[in-house]
Structures are given as structure tokens and as C-alpha cells.
Design a protein around this motif. Sequence first.
Motif, PDB file in Angstrom:
ATOM      1  N   PHE A 293      56.931  34.601  98.176  1.00  0.00           N
ATOM      2  CA  PHE A 293      57.505  33.666  99.271  1.00  0.00           C
ATOM      3  C   PHE A 293      57.718  32.228  98.681  1.00  0.00           C
ATOM      4  CE2 PHE A 293      54.165  30.148  99.875  1.00  0.00           C
ATOM      5  CZ  PHE A 293      53.009  30.922  99.068  1.00  0.00           C
ATOM      6  N   VAL A 294      59.001  31.593  99.163  1.00  0.00           N
ATOM      7  CA  VAL A 294      59.502  30.390  98.457  1.00  0.00           C
ATOM      8  C   VAL A 294      59.202  29.299  99.839  1.00  0.00           C
ATOM      9  CG1 VAL A 294      61.433  29.434  97.732  1.00  0.00           C
ATOM     10  CG2 VAL A 294      60.891  31.727  97.422  1.00  0.00           C
ATOM     11  N   GLU A 295      58.231  28.375  99.216  1.00  0.00           N
ATOM     12  CA  GLU A 295      57.509  27.670 100.420  1.00  0.00           C
ATOM     13  C   GLU A 295      58.749  26.695 100.710  1.00  0.00           C
ATOM     14  OE1 GLU A 295      53.696  26.320  99.940  1.00  0.00           O
ATOM     15  OE2 GLU A 295      53.429  25.922 101.860  1.00  0.00           O
ATOM     16  N   ASP A 296      59.675  26.023  99.720  1.00  0.00           N
ATOM     17  CA  ASP A 296      60.676  25.131 100.178  1.00  0.00           C
ATOM     18  C   ASP A 296      61.572  25.010  98.838  1.00  0.00           C
ATOM     19  OD1 ASP A 296      59.418  23.246  98.217  1.00  0.00           O
ATOM     20  OD2 ASP A 296      58.139  22.431 100.159  1.00  0.00           O
ATOM     21  N   GLU A 297      62.646  24.170  99.162  1.00  0.00           N
ATOM     22  CA  GLU A 297      63.684  24.255  97.861  1.00  0.00           C
ATOM     23  C   GLU A 297      63.200  23.828  96.568  1.00  0.00           C
ATOM     24  OE1 GLU A 297      66.858  22.023 100.542  1.00  0.00           O
ATOM     25  OE2 GLU A 297      64.762  21.671 100.873  1.00  0.00           O
TER      26      GLU A 297
ATOM     27  N   ALA B 277      61.909  37.880  98.867  1.00  0.00           N
ATOM     28  CA  ALA B 277      61.124  36.951  99.291  1.00  0.00           C
ATOM     29  C   ALA B 277      60.852  36.457 100.837  1.00  0.00           C
ATOM     30  CB  ALA B 277      61.476  35.404  98.751  1.00  0.00           C
ATOM     31  N   VAL B 278      59.963  35.819 101.370  1.00  0.00           N
ATOM     32  CA  VAL B 278      59.608  35.392 102.645  1.00  0.00           C
ATOM     33  C   VAL B 278      60.160  33.894 102.324  1.00  0.00           C
ATOM     34  CG1 VAL B 278      57.974  35.099 104.540  1.00  0.00           C
ATOM     35  CG2 VAL B 278      57.740  36.996 103.067  1.00  0.00           C
ATOM     36  N   VAL B 279      61.101  33.491 103.294  1.00  0.00           N
ATOM     37  CA  VAL B 279      61.510  32.198 103.106  1.00  0.00           C
ATOM     38  C   VAL B 279      61.597  31.349 104.516  1.00  0.00           C
ATOM     39  CG1 VAL B 279      62.737  32.840 100.914  1.00  0.00           C
ATOM     40  CG2 VAL B 279      64.220  32.734 103.025  1.00  0.00           C
ATOM     41  N   ASN B 280      62.027  30.285 104.308  1.00  0.00           N
ATOM     42  CA  ASN B 280      62.387  29.432 105.644  1.00  0.00           C
ATOM     43  C   ASN B 280      63.941  29.187 105.564  1.00  0.00           C
ATOM     44  OD1 ASN B 280      62.967  27.350 104.016  1.00  0.00           O
ATOM     45  ND2 ASN B 280      61.007  26.241 104.569  1.00  0.00           N
ATOM     46  N   SER B 281      64.266  28.390 106.514  1.00  0.00           N
ATOM     47  CA  SER B 281      65.815  28.507 106.667  1.00  0.00           C
ATOM     48  C   SER B 281      66.657  27.753 105.587  1.00  0.00           C
ATOM     49  CB  SER B 281      66.117  27.790 108.279  1.00  0.00           C
ATOM     50  OG  SER B 281      65.509  26.402 108.031  1.00  0.00           O
ATOM     51  N   SER B 282      65.651  27.007 104.734  1.00  0.00           N
ATOM     52  CA  SER B 282      66.442  26.141 103.572  1.00  0.00           C
ATOM     53  C   SER B 282      66.819  27.014 102.344  1.00  0.00           C
ATOM     54  CB  SER B 282      65.190  24.847 103.445  1.00  0.00           C
ATOM     55  OG  SER B 282      64.557  25.406 102.662  1.00  0.00           O
ATOM     56  N   VAL B 283      66.179  28.075 102.276  1.00  0.00           N
ATOM     57  CA  VAL B 283      66.350  28.755 100.985  1.00  0.00           C
ATOM     58  C   VAL B 283      67.658  29.526 101.060  1.00  0.00           C
ATOM     59  CG1 VAL B 283      65.718  30.770  99.545  1.00  0.00           C
ATOM     60  CG2 VAL B 283      64.027  28.724 100.669  1.00  0.00           C
ATOM     61  N   PRO B 284      68.857  29.345 100.402  1.00  0.00           N
ATOM     62  CA  PRO B 284      70.085  30.096 100.463  1.00  0.00           C
ATOM     63  C   PRO B 284      69.890  31.537  99.972  1.00  0.00           C
ATOM     64  CG  PRO B 284      70.012  28.682  98.474  1.00  0.00           C
ATOM     65  CD  PRO B 284      68.801  28.512  99.357  1.00  0.00           C
ATOM     66  N   VAL B 285      70.880  32.387 100.290  1.00  0.00           N
ATOM     67  CA  VAL B 285      70.693  33.778  99.872  1.00  0.00           C
ATOM     68  C   VAL B 285      71.129  33.739  98.415  1.00  0.00           C
ATOM     69  CG1 VAL B 285      71.888  35.915 100.333  1.00  0.00           C
ATOM     70  CG2 VAL B 285      71.646  34.513 102.150  1.00  0.00           C
TER      71      VAL B 285
ATOM     72  N   ASP C  56      57.263  29.634 108.836  1.00  0.00           N
ATOM     73  CA  ASP C  56      56.442  29.218 107.967  1.00  0.00           C
ATOM     74  C   ASP C  56      56.212  30.518 106.966  1.00  0.00           C
ATOM     75  OD1 ASP C  56      54.072  28.723 106.726  1.00  0.00           O
ATOM     76  OD2 ASP C  56      53.104  27.713 108.573  1.00  0.00           O
ATOM     77  N   PRO C  57      56.912  30.240 105.764  1.00  0.00           N
ATOM     78  CA  PRO C  57      56.624  31.522 105.053  1.00  0.00           C
ATOM     79  C   PRO C  57      55.189  31.716 104.512  1.00  0.00           C
ATOM     80  CG  PRO C  57      58.694  29.727 104.399  1.00  0.00           C
ATOM     81  CD  PRO C  57      57.832  29.125 105.512  1.00  0.00           C
ATOM     82  N   LEU C  58      54.607  30.551 104.332  1.00  0.00           N
ATOM     83  CA  LEU C  58      53.219  30.660 103.705  1.00  0.00           C
ATOM     84  C   LEU C  58      52.190  31.220 104.710  1.00  0.00           C
ATOM     85  CD1 LEU C  58      50.818  30.020 101.707  1.00  0.00           C
ATOM     86  CD2 LEU C  58      50.476  27.978 103.332  1.00  0.00           C
ATOM     87  N   MET C  59      52.252  31.356 105.958  1.00  0.00           N
ATOM     88  CA  MET C  59      51.644  32.000 106.854  1.00  0.00           C
ATOM     89  C   MET C  59      52.098  33.433 107.015  1.00  0.00           C
ATOM     90  SD  MET C  59      49.285  29.952 107.607  1.00  0.00           S
ATOM     91  CE  MET C  59      48.182  30.077 109.170  1.00  0.00           C
TER      92      MET C  59
END
Lengths: 340, 340, 340
Positions: free
Chosen positions: B40-44, B58-66, B76-79
Motif C-alpha cells: 500500500f502507498v499511503e500518500d505521495e 498496490a492499494v492507493v488513494n486518489s493521489s497516486v498516479p498509474v 483510506d489505503p492503510l485501513m
Amino acid sequence: MTVTVRQLATWVEGEVVGDGERVISNARPLNEARSGDITFVEDEKYMSAWHDSHAAAAVVNSSVPVNGRPLIRVRDPLMAFAKIVQHLHGITHPHAASIHPTACIHPTVIIGAEATVGPHATIGEGTIVGARATIHAGVSIGMECRIGDDVALFPHVVLYDQTTLGDRVRIHANSVIGADGFGYRHHSGRNIKVPQLGSVEIADDVEIGACTTIDRGTFGATRIGLGTKIDNLVMIAHNCQIGKHNLLVSQVGIAGSTTTGDYVIMAGQVGVADHVHVGDRVQLGARAGIHKDVPADSRMLGAPATPDREQMRIIVSLEKLPELRKDIRKIKHHLGMEDE
Amino acid sequence: MTVTVRQLATWVEGEVVGDGERVISNARPLNEARSGDITFVEDEKYMSAWHDSHAAAAVVNSSVPVNGRPLIRVRDPLMAFAKIVQHLHGITHPHAASIHPTACIHPTVIIGAEATVGPHATIGEGTIVGARATIHAGVSIGMECRIGDDVALFPHVVLYDQTTLGDRVRIHANSVIGADGFGYRHHSGRNIKVPQLGSVEIADDVEIGACTTIDRGTFGATRIGLGTKIDNLVMIAHNCQIGKHNLLVSQVGIAGSTTTGDYVIMAGQVGVADHVHVGDRVQLGARAGIHKDVPADSRMLGAPATPDREQMRIIVSLEKLPELRKDIRKIKHHLGMEDE
Amino acid sequence: MTVTVRQLATWVEGEVVGDGERVISNARPLNEARSGDITFVEDEKYMSAWHDSHAAAAVVNSSVPVNGRPLIRVRDPLMAFAKIVQHLHGITHPHAASIHPTACIHPTVIIGAEATVGPHATIGEGTIVGARATIHAGVSIGMECRIGDDVALFPHVVLYDQTTLGDRVRIHANSVIGADGFGYRHHSGRNIKVPQLGSVEIADDVEIGACTTIDRGTFGATRIGLGTKIDNLVMIAHNCQIGKHNLLVSQVGIAGSTTTGDYVIMAGQVGVADHVHVGDRVQLGARAGIHKDVPADSRMLGAPATPDREQMRIIVSLEKLPELRKDIRKIKHHLGMEDE
């Protein structure tokens, strides 16, 4: 049991100065030594105590001058004296190597040769205990732990599930290894627990004091490196990666995901923030407060910490601060600037 | 056990970006992930670690690009990742719901349905334990305690007499609830003990770390409010009234009779004096020292603590202090005021 | 159980003011008192709470004026009220004086008359336990300990081998007495353990809180003097000699070989360096940091600590520091000294 100075010198490979036939009946530290005792004098700071002492002889290093009483000269008086005490007191740790009948051990547990398990200890499913390990009274070991050879766990140590200990690890009474990390997510006015699914891995030759807590990782392992020594009442949070041969003095607190290099020394009550790196050989003075990375070989003091020389200058100036304030008032008066 | 990215996305109600049929064999955090793993990638901040990682997805939020590898987008990638780990590892807490034969339970004790009591636990006269409670090995519960439903007490937790725990309270190993408060009266050269006759009341959904101590009230109760979370090695003294949903990080110390509002956060090693009130939503920075009331919604830093912006200014000025001292010397010289 | 104000006044040797026949049903502190209760008012600070309270009567000192409700006047309202609470609640500590069958006691142990040993306690070879001692559940006592009369050891206290406790010593749950001191010698890149061969000696009438640690001496004894009281989570390192009637508040840390005089008071989170002496009657404010000897009768504050008045001046100046910095800038501008 009595013994001569010469016999003790042979025992610690030291050199006799003066009367080697002097008979010694006990070994006590300088502030407690009586006549007939051997003591030790660690360095010149203790010369006047040595002169006042009734001790019959002393273990000393090369800096201590002769004063009529027999001396044993060695490189390290403290370690040599410890050897003498153990010799004179006949201290031995008889290895009973037995499993106490009140211990609760899951049938799947594998226990190495000559290990001891004390009364009321509990060991959970799938755990492996190494050879010659000593598990004292009331120790609680969870499931799927790996305990190395020659490990000593003092009374009431708690290892949560999946804890790994290397060889010769010693953990003192009432310490807790592997409890959940302090991780919550704020959601709709409540703190929701982040599951703590990782573990703790402690390398060979680590010693941990009493009432210290090392939390399990969130997903991976919290790790303590080879040969690191940790004092009492220390807190190491989840996901920390502590390097090799660190010395962490009592009441130190290290927040989550922080890493340290090798040979780091933290004095008492130091606090280190989360997600920072403390480089190799860094020394942190008592109660330093660290909130960002510390480069290798730095010596830091104060909170927020600065390099120690800077902090010493700040501390000296701080004591003068009320005076400086008066000076400024006078200067403003002198310049007619009171109203600015 | 293997599973596809799409199956995991369904499990966490996330959106698949890229190859949903990619097969995943394990789940590991970014610094430990191997090929075939989901991470998982929590943020940028972690983008470069993600690019360097061998993880398959990876499990990501909306900020992580393809970046070519399949992603599962969630809020919430962590949870979400925690859910995946629990799923893949098949983590379950089988509820054996048994009373171990070595536990010493007074005949008057009432134990709820499906509760578990581990080896060598002791429960005193008149205590009531709720349904599905888990009392681990060696826990010691005094007389007349009230333990709610779904409570978990980890090994060697000690509850003194008359302690009350709400539902879903979790207390980690070796914590002590209800020991005597530190109250003495000086009288004719001796410290005479003030009897500590109160109790401790802990509300629903409180979690308490390892080796933490909460003392009983002198006459009334020391109270911990709904949903408050307390870390390891924290001290809460007699008669404190801690509000709801507080977060008290490790090694915090709160002196006697102090009260806190709701949603208070205290970072590590904070100290709060006795008889003060810390208002709702106050945030105290690491090692803040509080010796008087703190109004609601303040953020405080330093010791003695000030509002955080003020303290930041003081800290910046402090680093310049040795320089300021030189400036004053120069000015006095310039003005011929050296002797004043 | 009901009782009149007059009966209670007799019980505490106080003087009735007002209606002595008023019937009292319970005793609760001011913030919890209901109608029919007796409460206590410690001093004038609590007058408005007393006026607002529904309590039927109060125990007061001479400073509290009459306000229509019956009063019991005494010298020390808190201690008198404690006596009333114990009387009304019928608090007694029934001395079962039994040895629990699950306790593991070495056959050589000598236990005094009317002593109690709880479930799962362990007592090692050669230890002597005094009369009327109470050893609670899961206490672990090592070999060759000496435990005085009327001692109370709360659950899971750990005494390492050769610990000596005087009469009437009380130690709260999960404290550890006699673990190894933190002593290592750096040698060829490793930290070599200095054997910790001493012991701990605790004098009569000492009380120790929960989760506190007192390490054994290296060769001699770590000592705690007569009547000293120690709070929770305190660390006392090897070879310390703590004087008589000290008060050490929670989370205090005292490093190795430090000594204190008599009647020393250390507030919460104080840190004291190794090898220093803190003189008689010294008072150290919360979180003071002591790194050198402190003369008798000093009051110290801050870290590094200074006499309290000096520190107060420093603290006041510190808050003005950003302003002083601006002043200096203005003065330099005024004098055309900007470039110096």
C-alpha cells in the motif's frame, strides 16, 4: 573462604605490587570495604577514599600510586574486581534444567535441551524455545514465538504472539514485547483502531531492562539490532528499526517508524519523534528532544536538540538573559527609544 | 493461498485500475514487499519507494498516479490494506471460551457467556465479568470489580479492588489500574499515608497500552472517558477525570485531580500538573509542560508551555541568543556603556 | 448504616458546630456528595463548591465559616474524613493469614506468623518473610531475600535475589526491585556486560508505587532510606543511596550512584544525573534536570536546573525574547550598526 592477594592476581591475570601473601577474606566496593577486604579503585578520582579506606588491598589501574598496601594492577579494575567477587562468593547459576509442573505449555511447543521453565509460566501454540533458555516464574509467551539459545526471560516478561528473540537475549522482569502499536484513525468523532498485524524481532545479544515496552509493527516487524542494550522503562514504538550496539538509557521514548544507525547512545529521558533517522554513532544527551533526522557522528543536546556546543552556548546565554534584558532597557533609555 | 487483484478490490470495496486478473500471493508493507506481493502507498511521500518496489500491485488513494502496475483505489489505503492482510493471513481470534483449570476464581464471581479466563488468572470476591471477555494468563482482578462485555485484558494486567471497566475496553500487558494514589501528609517529620479509598472507572471503548498506571481516587473515582486511547508507560494520578476520545501518547504523566475535555491530544512525554483543566480539543506537543488551565482549542508547545506559534518564535530566537548577546556587547561598546 | 454528626465527631475527636443530631447516611467528596451525605472542605478555596453542594454536613478546619449546616471542626479535615469513610464503609482488611495451595514456596523458606501468600506466588530458596506480611497473587520473590513484618507486596511485584525489605514496606503491583543495573564496557565494538553482583536494601516504612524499578548495586547495595515514598513509573538506578523521608513523584529518573539527603522532594518527571548528591530538604520542581550536586535546602527548577527564583526570571525573559530580538534590531538600525 580465604585467599591471598597473589592467588587473586593470578585469577585476574594482574600484576602484584607489594605483599602478595596478604590474606583476603572478602571483596567489597570502596564505600563498604572493611579491614581484611580487597576493593577496587577505578581511577584517581577515588584516591582520597582509598586512603581513608580500611581495605587491605585493592585492584587498580596504572594511574594509582603505591601507598603501602598490596595492589593488583590490571587494565580494567572494575571488570577484574567483578571476577574476584564472583570467585570469592562462589556465584554460580546452577542450571536445574527442569520444566516446573505448574507451567502451562501447549503440546505443540518445542523446548531445547537443558532449558528451564519456571512455575506458572505459559507458552503458546507453535512456539520454539532454544537450548539452555531460562524462562523464569510467571513469564507469558504467546503463540508462534521463536526464542533463541541461552535466552533469559526474568519473571513476568510478556511476549505477544510471533515475537522472535535471537540467542543470548536477556529481558528483565515485567517488560512487554509485542503489544499493539498506538495507531488510530479519526473517523466520525471516534478513534478507530488500525489493526497491528506485525511482530517484533530482537537480534542476538540484546539485553532489555525491567518494565520496558517494545510494540509490534503495524504490518512488518519492529526490530532491535545485534548487541543493543536497553535500560528500564524505555518505550520503543511500532515499526522502529533500532540498529546494532545501541545503548538506550532508562525512560527513553522513541516514536513510531523511527530508525537508528549503529553505536547510537541515548542518555536518560531522551525523546525521539516518529519517522526520523538517527545516524551511526550519534550521542544524544540526557533528555534531548529529537524531531528531525540527526546526521551520523553528531552529539546533540537540548529540546529541540542542537549540536552540543551550540546548546552549551545557548544554555550559558540563557542564564544571562534577565541581565541582557536589563541591558537592552538601559540602551533604549540611553538612546531615548523607550517608546519604540 | 492466492487471489486476484480484482478479488481483493471487491473485499475492500475499492476500484481496480489496470490488470485486475493479476495474481497476488502475499501482502507486505512497502519496505518489505517482494514480487508477487500487494502493498500500500499511503500518500505521495512514498512515490519513489513505490517506483523502486518489486511489489506486483498496490492499494492507493486518489493521489497516486498509474505506473503500469495494477492499483486498487480506496479512500483510506492503510485501513484497506489491514483488511487485506487479515484476509490473506486468515487471522481469526478463535474464541475458545473456556476457563483454565489453573485460574483461581472466587466462588461468588459471575462470568458472562463465552468468556475466556487464561491460566493462573485470579479473580476476587464479588467481581462480575461480562460476556465474551478475554482474561489472559496471569491477570489479577481484585474484589468487587465490574468488567464489561467484550473486554480484553492482556497478560498480567492488575485491577485493584472496585475497578469498573466498560464494554470493549482493552488493556495491554502489565498495566496497573487502581493502585493507591500518591498522597501523604507531613506530620512530625514523617510522611503519613492518606488512605486511598476511591476507585477507577473506565468507560466503553477505551484502549490502554502496556505498563501504564492509573491510580484510584482518594474518595471518589478516577475516570477515563468514552473512547479514549492511552499508550504505554503513561501515568494518570488519583482523582483525574479524563474526557472522551482523548489520545494520550506514551510516557505522558498527568498529576492528581487534573481534568481534560473531549478530543484532547497529548503527544509523547507531556507532563500536566495537578488540579488543572485542559479544555476540549486541546493539542499538546511532545513534552509540553502544563502547569495551569489550557483553554479549549489551544495548541501548546514547550515547558512551561505557551501557544505553539509563540513557542516557535521563542525557539527560533533562542538559537540566535548567543549572537544577540554579542550584539548587545557591541552596542554597549559603541555607546561607551561597558561599565553599566 | 446511619449515624449522627455527633457520633462522627466523637469518632474523629472533632468539635460539632450546629445540629449534632443530623443523621448521615454516607460520606462522599465535595464533587460527588448528595443530600444526606457528609463531605469535607479542605480550605477556603472550596467555599463556593461547599455552598452549591447538597451535602448535609461537612468536616472542616477553622477557616470555614458556619453556613447553617452542621460542621465538624478538626485540624486536618482530609485525614478526619478518611477515618469517617473507613468507619461508615466498614472497611477492614480481613487477615485470612493463609498460604494459597498454588503458591510455590521453596522448602527452606521461613514465613512469619499470620502471613498471607496469594495464588501463584513464588518464593525462592533461603528467603525469610516476616509476620503478618501480605504477598499478593503472582508475586515473585527470589532467593535469600529478607522481608520484614507487616510488608504488603501487591500482585506481580518482582524481587530479585538478595533483596531486603524493612518492616511495613508496601510495594504496588508490577514494580521490579533488584534487576541488573545498566552497566556495560565498550570493548572491540561490543558492549560487554559488567556483572551486577550487589543487592537492594529498602528501609522500614517505605512505600513504592506501581511499575517502578529499582536496580541492584554493582557490588554493594542500592538503598532506599526510612520512610521514603516513591510513586509510579520511577526509575532508581544501580548504587543509588536515597535518604530518609524523600518524596519521589511519578516518572522521576535517578541515574547510577547518585545520593540524596533526607526530606528531599522531587516532583514529576525530574531527571537526576549519575554520581551527584542532592542535599537535605532540597525541592526539585516538575521536570527539573539535575546534572551536578545540589546544596541542602535549595529549591531548583528547569533543565539544566537553577535556583527557582533565577529560573522564574529566565522563564519570564524567555517569553519576551522575540521582542528583545526586535529591540536589538531597532537599536542597531538606529545606530547604523546593521552590518556588524
